[in-house]
Design a protein around this motif. Structure first.
Motif, PDB file in Angstrom:
ATOM      1  N   HIS A 194     -18.174  -5.155  -8.552  1.00 24.77           N
ATOM      2  CA  HIS A 194     -17.398  -5.613  -9.845  1.00 24.77           C
ATOM      3  C   HIS A 194     -17.943  -6.817 -10.498  1.00 24.77           C
ATOM      4  O   HIS A 194     -18.220  -7.046 -11.438  1.00 24.77           O
ATOM      5  CB  HIS A 194     -15.920  -5.827  -9.706  1.00 24.77           C
ATOM      6  N   ALA A 206     -19.841   1.086  -8.028  1.00 20.58           N
ATOM      7  CA  ALA A 206     -19.124   0.318  -9.396  1.00 20.58           C
ATOM      8  C   ALA A 206     -18.950   1.492 -10.348  1.00 20.58           C
ATOM      9  O   ALA A 206     -17.896   1.155 -11.026  1.00 20.58           O
ATOM     10  CB  ALA A 206     -20.298  -0.635 -10.204  1.00 20.58           C
ATOM     11  N   LEU A 242     -15.042   2.204 -10.007  1.00 20.59           N
ATOM     12  CA  LEU A 242     -14.194   0.959 -10.034  1.00 20.59           C
ATOM     13  C   LEU A 242     -13.804   0.673 -11.412  1.00 20.59           C
ATOM     14  O   LEU A 242     -14.457   1.031 -12.229  1.00 20.59           O
ATOM     15  CB  LEU A 242     -14.945  -0.164  -9.370  1.00 20.59           C
ATOM     16  N   LEU A 259     -13.587  -1.779 -13.661  1.00 22.21           N
ATOM     17  CA  LEU A 259     -14.348  -2.923 -13.925  1.00 22.21           C
ATOM     18  C   LEU A 259     -13.675  -3.681 -14.957  1.00 22.21           C
ATOM     19  O   LEU A 259     -14.431  -4.001 -16.125  1.00 22.21           O
ATOM     20  CB  LEU A 259     -15.641  -2.609 -14.290  1.00 22.21           C
TER      21      LEU A 259
END
Length: 366
Positions: free
Chosen positions: A255, A321, A324, A326
């Motif tokens: 992140h 990522a 995620l 973010l």
């Protein structure tokens, strides 16, 4: 409006720098302590913690700093409903991501219940100096209980109408959240996905509409932004993204790297991860779940949040990522990897330097 220094004292703030609450792990105890010790004001985003976890987090912070800190909760929300058709579509839309990470196939999420009431006693006993809420006004009885403990109460607004509603609910300060802000939109009147007033436009209008101090939030990343917010009438600023790349921040390295490598045009509002609009860096989950050519397949908050949590947890552990949430604001190009104490110092020094430069320019122009 009282003088700036008087408003800070009224809120118990040591400086205009507030580290935003970031529920989900970003605001670790280490980050809160580092911000406090550097002269800022740290916050615990406690909405996803259990009462025992909040108690332990507060105890950890108090054991490492005598300086004041805050606790943030999500205001009480009605129980969501979702049809079997929508639930099935939402599960199917993310099933491939689960398979890609080798996770068991997802199933329909159970409603975890609204955790606000259960967290209130732990919040009141936490030793925090400030209690703030997002997604709505604080209940009157909780506001009264917090103030009886000597706590200040704050609420998040994304429009003038919300700011007025919060003042009427008895808050001591309004956090004016501009559209640039990373993470969840804090709106509660109308559609939070369309109430997208920028910080520069929102803050002075809120300042003129309420009599309590206003805290600016959204897109503020350095001393220039702090000075601008104060010039617009804000008493303080609340910053999140600038602290997410700090050494002490509790988010996965993937992140942090995403924030450090992204550009200002790569953030979007999305409901894909939690079911509520939130600003984050565009990735595969966002584009797939909210595909423009596909019907809606997002469950209401917090069902979507429960549905995607195992995926996000596994992705964080594996550095993926693309899976995620973010969260990041539009000022992310200004983020740097450094200790939180350096961030606070840079914000304060940069603000002072900006004010001095502008004062010099004014004098030179006479």
């Amino acid at each position: 409006m009282p003088a700036h220094s008087d408003s800070l004292a009224r809120l118990g703030l040591p400086s205009p720098i507030i580290q935003a609450p970031m529920a989900g792990g970003g605001d670790s105890a280490a980050l809160v302590v580092a911000v406090n010790e550097a002269g800022g004001f740290g916050f615990v985003g406690a909405a996803y913690l259990s009462p025992a976890q909040l108690t332990e987090r507060a105890r950890d912070i108090r054991s490492r700093t005598a300086r004041p800190f805050g606790v943030n909760l999500f205001a009480p929300q009605p129980e969501p409903t979702a049809s079997a058709t929508l639930t099935g579509a939402a599960v199917e839309r993310i099933a491939g991501f689960y398979a890609e990470l080798g996770l068991p196939a997802p199933s329909a999420p159970a409603y975890p219940g609204d955790g606000f009431a259960a967290l209130v006693p732990a919040m009141l006993d936490s030793g925090a100096a400030v209690f703030s809420v997002t997604f709505g006004p604080p209940p009157a009885e909780v506001t009264a209980a917090a103030k009886a403990r000597g706590m200040r109460v704050m609420g998040t607004a994304t429009t003038v109408a919300e700011a007025v509603a919060l003042e009427q609910a008895g808050v001591d300060a309004v956090i004016a959240q501009g559209a640039e802000a990373g993470g969840h939109r804090g709106g509660f009147i109308g559609d939070p996905a369309t109430n997208l007033i920028g910080t520069m436009a929102l803050v002075p209008q809120v300042v003129d509409a309420v009599s309590v101090p206003v805290i600016a939030s959204g897109g503020i990343m350095d001393g220039r932004g702090v000075a601008a917010a104060l010039a617009l009438g804000a008493t303080a600023v609340q910053l999140g993204t600038v602290f997410l790349t700090c050494d002490e921040a509790g988010i996965p390295d993937a992140h942090k790297q995403a924030i450090l490598s992204a550009t200002e045009d790569q953030t979007r509002l999305t409901r894909a991860f939690s079911g509520r609009p939130a600003r984050g860096i565009l990735n595969r989950v966002m584009t797939t779940v909210e595909a423009a050519d596909a019907p809606d397949a997002v469950l209401p908050f917090p069902l979507q949040n429960a549905l995607t949590r195992p995926l996000r947890t596994a992705a964080g552990q594996r550095g993926r990522a693309e899976f995620l949430s973010l969260w990041a604001g539009q000022g992310l190009r200004l983020a740097r990897p450094r200790p939180a104490a350096e961030v606070v110092a840079a914000l304060l020094d940069g603000c002072a330097a900006t004010v001095e430069r502008l004062a010099g320019a004014r004098l030179a122009g006479r």
